[in-house]
Design a protein around this motif. Structure first.
Motif, PDB file in Angstrom:
ATOM      1  N   ILE A  89       0.859  -1.197   0.000  1.00  0.00           N
ATOM      2  CA  ILE A  89       0.000   0.000   0.000  1.00  0.00           C
ATOM      3  C   ILE A  89       0.893   1.243   0.000  1.00  0.00           C
ATOM      4  CG2 ILE A  89      -1.759   1.274   1.283  1.00  0.00           C
ATOM      5  CD1 ILE A  89      -2.736  -1.461   2.356  1.00  0.00           C
ATOM      6  N   THR A  90       0.775   2.013  -1.070  1.00  0.00           N
ATOM      7  CA  THR A  90       1.598   3.218  -1.198  1.00  0.00           C
ATOM      8  C   THR A  90       0.777   4.431  -0.759  1.00  0.00           C
ATOM      9  OG1 THR A  90       2.741   2.213  -3.065  1.00  0.00           O
ATOM     10  CG2 THR A  90       2.979   4.595  -2.809  1.00  0.00           C
ATOM     11  N   LEU A  91       1.345   5.215   0.144  1.00  0.00           N
ATOM     12  CA  LEU A  91       0.638   6.385   0.669  1.00  0.00           C
ATOM     13  C   LEU A  91       1.395   7.665   0.335  1.00  0.00           C
ATOM     14  CD1 LEU A  91      -0.264   5.023   4.237  1.00  0.00           C
ATOM     15  CD2 LEU A  91      -1.628   4.895   2.154  1.00  0.00           C
ATOM     16  N   MET A  92       0.683   8.608  -0.287  1.00  0.00           N
ATOM     17  CA  MET A  92       1.272   9.905  -0.640  1.00  0.00           C
ATOM     18  C   MET A  92       0.363  11.005  -0.092  1.00  0.00           C
ATOM     19  SD  MET A  92       3.920   9.181  -2.661  1.00  0.00           S
ATOM     20  CE  MET A  92       4.237  10.571  -3.725  1.00  0.00           C
ATOM     21  N   PRO A  93       0.940  12.185   0.191  1.00  0.00           N
ATOM     22  CA  PRO A  93       0.074  13.291   0.640  1.00  0.00           C
ATOM     23  C   PRO A  93      -0.746  13.823  -0.524  1.00  0.00           C
ATOM     24  CG  PRO A  93       2.325  14.037   0.367  1.00  0.00           C
ATOM     25  CD  PRO A  93       2.357  12.558   0.123  1.00  0.00           C
ATOM     26  N   LEU A  94      -1.877  14.457  -0.238  1.00  0.00           N
ATOM     27  CA  LEU A  94      -2.705  15.040  -1.294  1.00  0.00           C
ATOM     28  C   LEU A  94      -1.910  16.118  -2.020  1.00  0.00           C
ATOM     29  CD1 LEU A  94      -6.278  15.719   0.161  1.00  0.00           C
ATOM     30  CD2 LEU A  94      -5.551  13.865  -1.337  1.00  0.00           C
ATOM     31  N   PRO A  95      -1.827  16.033  -3.352  1.00  0.00           N
ATOM     32  CA  PRO A  95      -1.131  17.104  -4.084  1.00  0.00           C
ATOM     33  C   PRO A  95      -2.009  18.360  -4.165  1.00  0.00           C
ATOM     34  CG  PRO A  95      -2.000  15.479  -5.610  1.00  0.00           C
ATOM     35  CD  PRO A  95      -2.319  14.986  -4.240  1.00  0.00           C
ATOM     36  N   GLY A  96      -1.373  19.489  -4.366  1.00  0.00           N
ATOM     37  CA  GLY A  96      -2.122  20.733  -4.555  1.00  0.00           C
ATOM     38  C   GLY A  96      -2.339  21.519  -3.261  1.00  0.00           C
ATOM     39  N   PHE A  97      -1.834  20.988  -2.141  1.00  0.00           N
ATOM     40  CA  PHE A  97      -1.981  21.705  -0.869  1.00  0.00           C
ATOM     41  C   PHE A  97      -0.609  21.893  -0.239  1.00  0.00           C
ATOM     42  CE2 PHE A  97      -5.926  19.354  -1.513  1.00  0.00           C
ATOM     43  CZ  PHE A  97      -6.856  20.373  -1.400  1.00  0.00           C
ATOM     44  N   GLU A  98      -0.548  22.840   0.691  1.00  0.00           N
ATOM     45  CA  GLU A  98       0.714  23.083   1.402  1.00  0.00           C
ATOM     46  C   GLU A  98       1.044  21.862   2.261  1.00  0.00           C
ATOM     47  OE1 GLU A  98       0.837  26.842   3.585  1.00  0.00           O
ATOM     48  OE2 GLU A  98       1.802  25.719   5.208  1.00  0.00           O
ATOM     49  N   LEU A  99       2.257  21.354   2.101  1.00  0.00           N
ATOM     50  CA  LEU A  99       2.649  20.161   2.866  1.00  0.00           C
ATOM     51  C   LEU A  99       3.084  20.563   4.268  1.00  0.00           C
ATOM     52  CD1 LEU A  99       3.241  17.030   2.611  1.00  0.00           C
ATOM     53  CD2 LEU A  99       5.616  17.703   2.242  1.00  0.00           C
ATOM     54  N   ILE A 100       2.442  19.955   5.262  1.00  0.00           N
ATOM     55  CA  ILE A 100       2.851  20.198   6.650  1.00  0.00           C
ATOM     56  C   ILE A 100       3.990  19.236   6.981  1.00  0.00           C
ATOM     57  CG2 ILE A 100       2.116  20.066   9.053  1.00  0.00           C
ATOM     58  CD1 ILE A 100      -0.720  20.871   8.039  1.00  0.00           C
ATOM     59  N   GLY A 101       3.839  17.980   6.584  1.00  0.00           N
ATOM     60  CA  GLY A 101       4.882  16.988   6.803  1.00  0.00           C
ATOM     61  C   GLY A 101       4.338  15.607   6.520  1.00  0.00           C
ATOM     62  N   ASP A 102       5.124  14.760   5.860  1.00  0.00           N
ATOM     63  CA  ASP A 102       4.729  13.385   5.513  1.00  0.00           C
ATOM     64  C   ASP A 102       3.366  13.365   4.796  1.00  0.00           C
ATOM     65  OD1 ASP A 102       7.064  12.702   6.770  1.00  0.00           O
ATOM     66  OD2 ASP A 102       6.093  12.197   8.661  1.00  0.00           O
ATOM     67  N   LEU A 103       2.340  12.831   5.459  1.00  0.00           N
ATOM     68  CA  LEU A 103       1.023  12.702   4.819  1.00  0.00           C
ATOM     69  C   LEU A 103       0.067  13.827   5.225  1.00  0.00           C
ATOM     70  CD1 LEU A 103       0.636   8.855   5.384  1.00  0.00           C
ATOM     71  CD2 LEU A 103       1.367  10.003   3.293  1.00  0.00           C
ATOM     72  N   SER A 104       0.573  14.763   5.971  1.00  0.00           N
ATOM     73  CA  SER A 104      -0.283  15.832   6.481  1.00  0.00           C
ATOM     74  C   SER A 104      -0.180  17.075   5.592  1.00  0.00           C
ATOM     75  CB  SER A 104       0.157  16.167   7.916  1.00  0.00           C
ATOM     76  OG  SER A 104      -0.510  17.318   8.364  1.00  0.00           O
ATOM     77  N   VAL A 105      -1.345  17.541   5.097  1.00  0.00           N
ATOM     78  CA  VAL A 105      -1.363  18.750   4.258  1.00  0.00           C
ATOM     79  C   VAL A 105      -2.349  19.762   4.847  1.00  0.00           C
ATOM     80  CG1 VAL A 105      -0.718  17.616   2.085  1.00  0.00           C
ATOM     81  CG2 VAL A 105      -3.132  17.761   2.729  1.00  0.00           C
ATOM     82  N   ASN A 106      -2.143  21.034   4.473  1.00  0.00           N
ATOM     83  CA  ASN A 106      -2.960  22.096   5.056  1.00  0.00           C
ATOM     84  C   ASN A 106      -4.183  22.378   4.179  1.00  0.00           C
ATOM     85  OD1 ASN A 106      -3.878  24.189   6.578  1.00  0.00           O
ATOM     86  ND2 ASN A 106      -1.906  25.250   6.700  1.00  0.00           N
TER      87      ASN A 106
END
Lengths: 246, 240
Positions: A89-106
């Motif tokens: 299972i590959t996990l990536m953060p949502l693109p198009g948002f400010e990256l807070i860290g790892d999988l967390s986006v703003n």
């Protein structure tokens, strides 16, 4: 006997000097009914306390745990690990948002800016703004229609799944159009159709949508984006072309 | 509040003028619909060569207005006029569709990243619709300008153009580009305006039509090549 799952997770902390984006593999034994959200919590508790990801409700209501899971943007709390037969299972953060860290986006920052730009709150009619008067009752049919559009949890999946939104920062995306449609429908709102057209009857709004339908295919709340945008397009095109305004 | 731009005495309207956004969208869809439907008819007309030279001869004569001329051959002026009209439609479609193209390197990068990260069939289909659309900026004018400057159509004259003038090189590129672009475009058009929301069925139909039209087009191109290779110059028009 339970499977051993491999979680391939995007790791990067922009706050950490010298840190670089990388994919890190974690192994975890699968348990019955395990969701990606449960797995992430176990990974953080048992293997790596520095792993960053968002969650609040664990029930698909808050929209906080949206991420890209094996190429599909969706909610981690509503994704069972059992659906992935190859156990990777590959996990990536949502693109198009400010990256807070790892999988967390703003997503919150994005949604607030969108709400301020499109004025996504009720603009009550003059008599309704007075708290000393009883609010006008709403027909149940209208309330049901509003509720349908109000189900949006602002998870950001539709923005991440939309190539148009990724290419054009000013595009309002399905979430913006859905919310405009919601306030247009609301009989308590003082704004006229013209006011709403002014906001999304542009290249940044409904006429900028290329009907790629990433929003429709990935929305975890199954909102009818395709029908809603087609409706707005027809309605706005007819009204705007017939009008004499430039 | 938006500000109006003014140059000299004339108002240029609002930036992102709403009415023009709507008009551009309708023009793009309308011109696309005309071109897509025309392609369906066009490929069938020119494929009548598969039924023999005489069949194609009759189709060409009818389309050139043979019923209205005493000779029964019609006039190539009709082909020229129609080609000019189609060129204008293509220009409207191209001008309005340009709004959709990623114009900056950053946008291409965003699109590439998106396609690598997100597994989404309709976005991939749109990518190929865009790439084939870009190719047609060059290929369609070559075809249409030829039909304006050299409009003679007939089993021998068309075959000579394909074989002796090496136009098969244009058609072998134009055929897949136009078929893929047009069928995916019609599919998207139906969903965009809410004509039909049965996506799976529409997408399957688009894919079937792409396969069918490619086979039809390739077979007829082969027929023209075979006929053309058997012709000696100067080529004499086919008379049944």
């Amino acid at each position: 006997m339970s499977r051993s799952l491999t979680f391939r997770i995007f790791r990067y902390d922009p706050q950490l000097p010298g840190d670089a984006p990388k994919m890190v593999d974690y192994q975890l034994d699968e348990t019955p009914g395990m969701t990606v959200f449960i797995a992430l919590n176990r990974l953080r508790a048992e293997q790596d306390p520095s792993l960053q990801f968002d969650f609040v409700c664990r029930a698909g209501i808050c929209g906080s745990c949206a991420m890209v899971i094996n190429g599909l943007p969706t909610l981690a709390c509503r994704t069972l690990t059992a659906k992935y037969s190859d156990a990777v299972i590959t996990l990536m953060p949502l693109p198009g948002f400010e990256l807070i860290g790892d999988l967390s986006v703003n997503t919150g920052k994005f949604m607030r800016e969108l709400a301020e730009r499109l004025k996504l709150w009720l603009h009550p009619k003059a008599q309704q703004a007075d708290i000393h008067h009883l609010e006008q009752p709403m027909e149940p049919e209208e309330a049901a229609k509003l509720y349908e559009l109000e189900r949006c949890v602002e998870c950001g999946v539709c923005v991440s799944a939309c190539a148009t939104a990724q290419m054009r920062d000013t595009f309002v995306g399905a979430v913006g159009m859905m919310k405009i449609a919601r306030f247009e429908l609301d009989s308590r709102d003082a704004r006229t159709a013209d006011d709403f057209y002014h906001v999304i009857g542009t290249q940044d709004g409904v006429f900028g949508c290329m009907t790629l339908l990433g929003c429709q295919d990935n929305c975890p709340k199954d909102l009818p984006h395709m029908q809603q945008i087609a409706y707005l397009r027809r309605k706005m095109a007819g009204t705007l072309i017939a009008s004499s305004k430039v | 509040m938006l500000t109006k731009y003014r140059i000299g005495e004339g108002w240029l309207g609002y930036p992102q003028s709403h009415r023009w956004s709507a008009i551009a969208d309708v023009l793009q869809s309308g011109s696309g619909l005309i071109l897509g439907l025309f392609l369906l008819a066009h490929l069938h007309f020119e494929s009548s060569i598969l039924l023999g030279k005489a069949a194609f001869y009759r189709v060409a004569n009818v389309l050139e207005g043979g019923w209205f001329t005493s000779s029964g051959h019609g006039s190539s002026l009709l082909t020229q006029t129609f080609s000019v009209f189609m060129l204008l439609v293509v220009m409207v479609h191209a001008a309005t569709a340009l709004r959709r193209f990623p114009a900056q390197r950053r946008q291409w990068q965003a699109l590439r990243n998106h396609n690598l990260l997100i597994n989404h069939q309709d976005t991939r289909l749109w990518f190929w619709q865009m790439v084939t659309g870009f190719l047609m900026f060059f290929l369609v004018p070559m075809h249409l300008v030829t039909m304006i400057t050299n409009p003679e159509i007939g089993p021998h004259l068309s075959a000579a153009r394909v074989w002796h003038d090496n136009y098969w090189l244009v058609y072998i590129l134009l055929l897949p580009a136009v078929v893929i672009h047009a069928m995916l475009g019609l599919y998207r058009l139906a969903l965009k305006w809410g004509v039909n929301f049965h996506r799976d069925g529409l997408r399957l139909l688009a894919k079937i039509l792409i396969g069918y039209l490619l086979v039809l087009g390739l077979c007829s191109l082969t027929a023209y090549l075979l006929i053309g290779s058997g012709l000696t110059t100067p080529v004499t028009p086919f008379i049944p």
